[in-house]
Motif scaffolding. Structure first.
Motif, PDB file in Angstrom:
ATOM      1  N   VAL B 113       0.959   5.473   6.980  1.00 47.70           N
ATOM      2  CA  VAL B 113       1.435   5.764   5.628  1.00 47.70           C
ATOM      3  C   VAL B 113       0.985   4.663   4.668  1.00 47.70           C
ATOM      4  O   VAL B 113       0.691   4.912   3.502  1.00 47.70           O
ATOM      5  CB  VAL B 113       2.972   5.927   5.627  1.00 47.70           C
ATOM      6  N   ALA B 114       0.893   3.449   5.192  1.00 46.46           N
ATOM      7  CA  ALA B 114       0.470   2.336   4.345  1.00 46.46           C
ATOM      8  C   ALA B 114      -1.026   2.368   4.063  1.00 46.46           C
ATOM      9  O   ALA B 114      -1.486   1.730   3.106  1.00 46.46           O
ATOM     10  CB  ALA B 114       0.830   1.008   5.006  1.00 46.46           C
ATOM     11  N   PHE B 115      -1.766   3.120   4.874  1.00 43.96           N
ATOM     12  CA  PHE B 115      -3.231   3.091   4.779  1.00 43.96           C
ATOM     13  C   PHE B 115      -3.772   3.304   3.364  1.00 43.96           C
ATOM     14  O   PHE B 115      -4.507   2.461   2.844  1.00 43.96           O
ATOM     15  CB  PHE B 115      -3.829   4.111   5.760  1.00 43.96           C
ATOM     16  N   PRO B 116      -3.411   4.419   2.697  1.00 45.95           N
ATOM     17  CA  PRO B 116      -3.965   4.609   1.353  1.00 45.95           C
ATOM     18  C   PRO B 116      -3.486   3.541   0.367  1.00 45.95           C
ATOM     19  O   PRO B 116      -4.248   3.145  -0.530  1.00 45.95           O
ATOM     20  CB  PRO B 116      -3.475   6.002   0.940  1.00 45.95           C
ATOM     21  N   LEU B 117      -2.271   3.045   0.542  1.00 50.50           N
ATOM     22  CA  LEU B 117      -1.766   2.008  -0.368  1.00 50.50           C
ATOM     23  C   LEU B 117      -2.568   0.721  -0.205  1.00 50.50           C
ATOM     24  O   LEU B 117      -2.982   0.095  -1.176  1.00 50.50           O
ATOM     25  CB  LEU B 117      -0.287   1.734  -0.079  1.00 50.50           C
ATOM     26  N   ARG B 118      -2.802   0.351   1.065  1.00 53.05           N
ATOM     27  CA  ARG B 118      -3.552  -0.887   1.315  1.00 53.05           C
ATOM     28  C   ARG B 118      -5.000  -0.741   0.881  1.00 53.05           C
ATOM     29  O   ARG B 118      -5.623  -1.695   0.424  1.00 53.05           O
ATOM     30  CB  ARG B 118      -3.491  -1.247   2.796  1.00 53.05           C
ATOM     31  N   GLU B 119      -5.551   0.460   1.047  1.00 54.19           N
ATOM     32  CA  GLU B 119      -6.953   0.660   0.683  1.00 54.19           C
ATOM     33  C   GLU B 119      -7.158   0.575  -0.820  1.00 54.19           C
ATOM     34  O   GLU B 119      -8.180   0.090  -1.283  1.00 54.19           O
ATOM     35  CB  GLU B 119      -7.425   2.037   1.171  1.00 54.19           C
ATOM     36  N   HIS B 120      -6.205   1.084  -1.583  1.00 57.42           N
ATOM     37  CA  HIS B 120      -6.497   1.296  -3.002  1.00 57.42           C
ATOM     38  C   HIS B 120      -5.663   0.483  -3.973  1.00 57.42           C
ATOM     39  O   HIS B 120      -6.054   0.324  -5.112  1.00 57.42           O
ATOM     40  CB  HIS B 120      -6.327   2.773  -3.353  1.00 57.42           C
TER      41      HIS B 120
END
Ligand SMILES: Nc1ncnc2c1ncn2[C@@H]1O[C@H](COP(=O)(O)OP(=O)(O)O)[C@@H](O)[C@H]1O
Ligand SMILES: [Mg+2]
Lengths: 260, 280
Positions: B113-120
């Motif tokens: 769930v954190a993936f898109p937040l950390r990416e962008h």
């Protein structure tokens, strides 16, 4: 007529595959800078590749060094040349066997695993999902694995060579009675840093590049089914290993002459 | 996107409009002459038999595939005309839930769930943590944050994927077969979540499914795909009581009708009588 058509289709298929492989390399190199921006991922992949391949590389290196020493001794002793045993073992390893065998072992162990991993990610839509989350899967998944592979093969080659020389030392001196000082001295006098070790390292970088390229390409090019993944994995091992052997001949010819 | 061509016929409250779109894989045409309007804030259900091109349609809306004819507009901009960077900017405004959930198998639920937040977003980790916990709480899986995707049931995996899809607070969510292969409880949860998230977060949802009951329960508006094109559209009640034989066959699940029970084949009698003579 059918046979002719089949040959034609086979050739076209091959050329098409090769073309996609080349295009893939370009897309990958276009975002290769992500290897720096995501260096933690590269280190992680390097760790995984290392863990997978380290043990078999060390064991293989040891036995290859031992058998080289054994065979070399029996040949050299006929001419009273057993004092050159250390040189023979070291040159065989650094110039040829180390780079080639380490790359082939890497292909079989880590290369096939990484192809399967990427193929499975593709089949389960993980790569498409990344794309829909506005993350380029080539930058996030492929580049770290590729760069880690390019770095891993030379490191493994180095370890292979070291263990091989030690294995050769054990057989040559402890078992066959060559003087230990002579073993090291012949090596020290005969092995050239640039000519032998340098060329070996260049070779292993080239092998690492090609093998890593093949493994990530086959992973991304997988037909997203169970058979597709198994076929891609096999292809990585077969094409990767044969490429290493073929390239080794070409590189040797270029580096040490032989073709004029 | 000032330079993208605008769709003149677009009503102001249309978020996605599909304008006479055709698409094929290679020479094989899958979709032809598709027209759809997806109104902001609504749940639009696209139904059709398996293999009719529903996932393909979502690929076209998300810009992963490019139409061979016609155009897809998202908020007035032509999706296929975007350059890669602009397309990625656009995708931050849409979430997609894949049928297979497509969770990243080497990350935990939390990291997925954190993936898109950390990416962008480049947010501090403490803020990422709070956001992730909020999203997971919305789908009822805050307690499952340390599990691995392999440890989740199908329904849970889909909810995690949903939390991930809404992580960047998108305007549009695309659901690919969200009801396939769920037990009745998970099904109920999924239905409730799609509707509640749509209304609470003021999203627009496009749900692709072949389940008539679930589709009708959740839809504000429905499109029915068949023969590679749209064979009917309307509110669920209209569709259920449609007089069109093709629509009625699908909505009532009748085994024979305009879509024949038998795959095209030579005459049965002739083939059986023939079989004695020529075994192949
Ligand atoms: N990558 C692809 N290449 C070729 N054909 C495809 C591909 N993806 C899907 N298809 C074909 O397109 C048709 C529609 O597929 P899809 O959109 O997945 O259908 P649905 O989601 O409605 O079940 C199917 O007949 C499928 O075989
Ligand atoms: Mg589908």
């Amino acid at each position: 007529m059918n046979a002719l058509a089949a040959i034609g289709r086979f050739t076209l298929g091959g050329v098409y595959h090769l073309g996609r492989c080349g295009v893939f390399l370009c897309t990958m190199l276009a975002v290769i800078s992500h290897a720096w921006r995501r260096f933690a991922l590269v280190v992680r992949q390097l760790y995984f590749a290392g863990v997978m391949t380290l043990l078999i590389t060390l064991v293989a290196g040891l036995f290859v060094g031992m058998v080289l020493s054994l065979q070399g001794y029996y040949t050299l002793v006929n001419y009273g040349g057993e004092s050159a045993l250390g040189l023979l073992v070291a040159l065989s390893l650094t110039r040829e066997l180390g780079p080639v065998l380490a790359a082939v072992l890497f292909t079989g162990r880590a290369g096939s695993a990484i192809t399967a991993e990427i193929g499975l990610m593709k089949a389960t839509d993980q790569l498409a999902a990344m794309e829909m989350m506005a993350t380029d899967p080539v930058a996030r998944v492929v580049v770290p694995r590729f760069v880690a592979g390019v770095l891993a093969v030379p490191i493994l080659t180095l370890l292979f060579n070291v263990v091989g020389v030690l294995g050769g030392y054990y057989v040559g001196t402890v078992q066959l009675g060559v003087d230990s000082g002579v073993y090291w001295a012949s090596m020290q006098n005969g092995v050239d840093v640039f000519e032998d070790i340098g060329n070996g390292i260049i070779k292993s970088f080239v092998f690492g590049f090609v093998v890593s390229w093949i493994m990530v390409f086959e992973g991304c090019d997988t037909e997203p089914t169970a058979e597709g993944i198994s076929r891609a994995t096999t292809r990585t091992v077969v094409v990767g290993s044969l490429s290493v052997l073929g390239l080794d001949y070409i590189l040797t010819a270029l580096m040490y002459g032989g073709i004029s | 996107m000032p330079h993208s061509p605008h769709n003149p016929a677009r009503p102001a409250d249309t978020l996605v409009s599909v304008d006479n779109v055709s698409f094929g894989y290679g020479p094989r045409t899958i979709l032809s002459g598709l027209d759809m309007q997806i109104t902001r804030g609504s749940v639009v259900v696209v139904m059709g038999p398996s293999g009719c091109g529903k996932s393909t349609l979502l690929g076209l809306i998300g810009g992963r595939l490019a139409a061979s004819e016609g155009r897809v507009f998202f908020d007035g901009g032509d999706v296929a005309a975007l350059r890669r960077r602009e397309l990625f900017a656009l995708r931050k405004r849409m979430g997609m839930l894949f049928q297979s959930s497509a969770l990243l198998t080497d990350l935990s639920v939390f990291d997925n769930v954190a993936f898109p937040l950390r990416e962008h977003c480049g947010l501090p980790e403490s803020l990422v943590r709070n956001l992730v916990l909020m999203k997971l709480h919305m789908v009822g899986l805050r307690g499952a944050r340390d599990l691995r995707p392999a440890e989740l049931s199908g329904g849970m995996a889909r909810r995690v994927a949903l939390a991930r899809a809404i992580a960047l607070d998108p305007e549009l969510i695309l659901y690919d077969e969200p009801f396939a292969g769920l037990d009745p409880v998970s099904l109920g949860v999924t239905l409730k979540l799609i509707r509640e998230l749509n209304d609470a977060l003021r999203l627009t949802s496009v749900v692709v499914t072949h389940d008539v009951d679930e589709g009708c329960r959740i839809a504000d508006y429905m499109y029915l795909l068949g023969r590679g094109t749209i064979i009917g559209h309307g509110a669920p009640q209209e569709m259920l009581h449609s007089g069109d034989p093709e629509v009625a066959q699908f909505m009532q699940g009748m085994p024979d009708g305009p879509v024949p029970f038998h795959y095209p084949a030579p005459d049965y009698r002739a083939e059986l009588l023939d079989a004695g003579g020529a075994r192949s």
